[in-house]
Design a protein around this motif. Structure first.
Motif, PDB file in Angstrom:
ATOM      1  N   TYR A  22       2.155   1.698  -3.364  1.00 36.33           N
ATOM      2  CA  TYR A  22       1.105   2.232  -4.239  1.00 36.33           C
ATOM      3  C   TYR A  22       0.940   3.733  -4.007  1.00 36.33           C
TER       4      TYR A  22
ATOM      5  N   ALA B  51      -2.488  -0.655  -8.356  1.00 35.74           N
ATOM      6  CA  ALA B  51      -3.630  -0.877  -7.462  1.00 35.74           C
ATOM      7  C   ALA B  51      -3.969  -2.359  -7.352  1.00 35.74           C
TER       8      ALA B  51
ATOM      9  N   ARG C  79       0.835  -1.201   0.000  1.00 35.77           N
ATOM     10  CA  ARG C  79       0.000   0.000   0.000  1.00 35.77           C
ATOM     11  C   ARG C  79       0.868   1.248   0.000  1.00 35.77           C
TER      12      ARG C  79
END
Length: 517
Positions: free
Chosen positions: A236, A243, A233
């Motif tokens: 990202y 994603a 995460r």
């Protein structure tokens, strides 16, 4: 005074009867004749011979079961907690206590049936005041005693009476043989229940401890997957990862958490099952997490030639056949007369002052016989029913023997193939772990996508769980082989026909001892 009492009493004016001189000899001769039995000569039903186990092969050498621990086979697994739980089962399990109670009932029934072989003796005493009719029979005799017709008088009676059915055609003896065989059947049933409960407890315990290891594995996995998810995460958020990588990491994490909750649920249910087995409420019983440290020990199984002597369920089925065989003799005896001997002796008087005196003595003795002449097929139906019960017991015995061989074959096959499965699963886990490590390096280097990472880690988790399941399965297969081979029990553990004593459960209130000659 009743007419019957007046006839027997020596106080009456009637002349004394001469004692039949030949009666004792006749009774003795009749008793000596009571030696025949109408039951067929009993033989254990034949079964198909088995010389070796098909699933044994060459992977496990033949091992006689003579050195098998006779009641503590679970100690060979080397787990002190299991040993303690098995002790609790021995003293507190409700099913085992119920089996002991059923055995006590069966032994008591055999004792009760045995008592019918012997004479029954009773004592009685009464003191009554009566008013006889002046026109009643024996009114004149009452007058000789100073009792006017219609006047009230006393009647004092005391004495002993004896009743004995002479078992000329073996009805009572076959009834006792039937009840005694049923008591032995109940003893074998108790042993079968005990062995089944012991095996069930061991299997549930290994499942619980295996679940503990699985919970630890999944807990560590969830922790690692949570860290991986946070890293992906962050990557990202920094625009480095896609994603889809975040979604795949989250999916992998949630799947691991779902597996963890499922195993915890299973672990709780098996813990509750163990609580019932050891006789404790599930709400108050808890088993601390453990580690699957036990290993499957070498199992000394019963060879085919002795298996049927080492299985309590087979012994129970065989005793049922013996009981049914005796039942045929009981049914056949119904076609013949029933002879009995009755006698009585005592004192009777209308005056208390000479109640227990020589002139007030009375006695009676004599044989009797009875046979139904017309019963509209009742005895024929009873004979057909007894024969049908015997045929059913034989069929059940043969089915039980087939099941015994099947269970040993199943346990041998499970033990053999689960051992091979465990080796393969451990090799697969090693390879899967290596693959997951390499995929992590490839993903970090940017030459692999995250799908490869999740796939290899999922495969590694599955391989680890498979190896744990195989270890649990191997232990349970060893337990199954112990149970299938009798757990060290033999027919010698059955109460002998001449002496049947209900053995108490260790640590439990001892059932009353009962002997059946």
């Amino acid at each position: 005074m009743s007419a019957g009492h007046a006839r027997r009493s020596a106080d009456a004016s009637a002349p004394r009867r001469q004692r039949p001189r030949g009666l004792p000899a006749a009774v003795l001769g009749t008793g000596l004749l009571a030696a025949c039995s109408l039951a067929p000569t009993y033989q254990v039903p034949r079964t198909a011979p088995v010389t070796q186990y098909k699933e044994l092969g060459d992977w496990l050498p033949a091992q006689p079961a003579d050195d098998e621990p006779r009641s503590t086979w679970w100690e060979r697994f080397g787990d002190p907690r299991l040993d303690e739980l098995e002790k609790q089962l021995q003293t507190s399990n409700p099913d085992l206590r119920a089996a002991v109670a059923r055995l006590d009932q069966a032994i008591a029934q055999a004792q009760r049936t045995r008592s019918q072989l012997y004479p029954s003796v009773g004592a009685s005493a009464s003191a009554t005041r009566e008013r006889a009719s002046g026109n009643a029979p024996l009114a004149k005799e009452l007058g000789t005693l100073g009792i006017a017709g219609g006047a009230p008088y006393n009647d004092f009676v005391t004495g002993l009476n004896l009743n004995w059915e002479i078992d000329l055609f073996g009805r009572l003896r076959n009834s006792f043989v039937q009840a005694r065989s049923q008591a032995q059947q109940s003893a074998a049933d108790r042993a079968a229940v005990q062995l089944s409960l012991q095996a069930q407890l061991a299997s549930d315990y290994f499942t619980v401890v295996g679940d503990d290891d699985t919970v630890k594995l999944l807990t560590d996995t969830v922790r690692d997957y949570t860290k991986a998810y946070e890293v992906i995460r962050n990557r990202y958020n920094e625009g480095i990862a896609a994603a889809t990588d975040v979604d795949q990491a989250d999916t992998q994490l949630q799947n691991a958490r779902a597996q963890l909750f499922a195993v915890e649920r299973e672990r709780a249910q098996f813990e509750h099952a163990i609580a019932v087995l050891v006789g404790q409420p599930a709400s108050t019983f808890s088993l601390a997490p453990g580690t699957l440290g036990a290993t499957a020990p070498p199992i000394n199984y019963a060879l085919p030639s002795t298996l049927l002597e080492r299985r309590p369920d087979v012994a129970s089925a065989e005793r049922a056949v013996a009981a049914a065989n005796a039942g045929i003799g009981v049914a056949r005896a119904a076609w013949f007369p029933v002879f009995s001997l009755t006698s009585g002796v005592g004192f009777e008087s209308v005056y208390a002052r000479n109640w227990v005196s020589a002139p007030s003595r009375f006695w009676s003795v004599g044989p009797a016989g009875q046979v139904p002449l017309l019963d509209f097929g009742a005895r024929a139906a009873a004979n057909r029913q007894a024969r049908g019960a015997y045929d059913e017991a034989v069929a059940n015995y043969r089915k039980t023997t087939l099941t015994a061989y099947q269970e040993v074959e199943d346990a041998l096959a499970s033990l053999h193939h689960t051992s091979e499965e465990l080796l393969a699963d451990e090799a697969a886990y090693k390879s899967a772990t290596s693959s997951a490590h390499h995929s992590d390096e490839r993903y970090t280097a940017g030459v692999a996508d995250y799908l490869e990472v999740t796939s290899t880690h999922t495969a590694a988790l599955q391989a680890a769980r498979a190896a744990l399941s195989a270890r649990i399965g191997l232990l349970n297969a060893a337990v199954s082989l112990v149970r299938a081979s009798g757990g060290g029990w033999t027919r010698e553990d059955l109460p002998a026909p001449m002496r049947m004593v209900s053995a108490p459960i260790t640590g439990a209130p001892a059932p009353r001892a009962a002997e059946v000659p």
